[in-house]
Design a protein around this motif. Sequence first.
Motif, PDB file in Angstrom:
ATOM      1  N   LYS A   1       0.835  -1.212   0.000  1.00 50.98           N
ATOM      2  CA  LYS A   1       0.000   0.000   0.000  1.00 50.98           C
ATOM      3  C   LYS A   1       0.868   1.259   0.000  1.00 50.98           C
ATOM      4  O   LYS A   1       0.567   2.226  -0.691  1.00 50.98           O
ATOM      5  N   ILE A   2       1.944   1.218   0.766  1.00 51.76           N
ATOM      6  CA  ILE A   2       2.818   2.399   0.848  1.00 51.76           C
ATOM      7  C   ILE A   2       3.519   2.642  -0.481  1.00 51.76           C
ATOM      8  O   ILE A   2       3.569   3.768  -0.978  1.00 51.76           O
TER       9      ILE A   2
ATOM     10  N   SER B   1       2.602   1.780  -3.418  1.00 54.41           N
ATOM     11  CA  SER B   1       1.685   2.139  -4.498  1.00 54.41           C
ATOM     12  C   SER B   1       0.907   3.420  -4.201  1.00 54.41           C
ATOM     13  O   SER B   1       0.018   3.786  -4.962  1.00 54.41           O
ATOM     14  N   SER B   2       1.259   4.100  -3.125  1.00 55.30           N
ATOM     15  CA  SER B   2       0.542   5.326  -2.784  1.00 55.30           C
ATOM     16  C   SER B   2       0.932   6.451  -3.740  1.00 55.30           C
ATOM     17  O   SER B   2       2.021   6.461  -4.304  1.00 55.30           O
ATOM     18  N   PRO B   3       0.047   7.412  -3.951  1.00 57.28           N
ATOM     19  CA  PRO B   3       0.355   8.516  -4.870  1.00 57.28           C
ATOM     20  C   PRO B   3       1.510   9.395  -4.384  1.00 57.28           C
ATOM     21  O   PRO B   3       2.237   9.966  -5.186  1.00 57.28           O
TER      22      PRO B   3
END
Length: 97
Positions: free
Chosen positions: A20-21, A23-25
């Motif tokens: 998640k981190i 792939s975060s914007p």
Amino acid sequence: MAAQHKRRAEGRSDSSILAKITSSPIVSRGKQAASDAAFVSKKLLRSTGKAAWIAGTTFLILVVPLIIEMDREQQFNELELQQASLLGAPPTGPAHK
């Protein structure tokens, strides 16, 4: 056995948090900014190198011969002063070393 299952569940949650981190914007913007900064730095370094090459060759072609000629002129003037002093004529200018 329950401890192993619990460790596996924690491992999955760690990897999913990591996924998640990454792939975060915010992270993708940071990567893009770093890539852009590297690109600009490379272009700037290349253009600075070209400018340094141009300045260096211009200096060698135009300024170095001028310095050599000025040194010759100074040596010639000192030689004239020495010859004039040997011949007994009064010096026309101050002799300096």
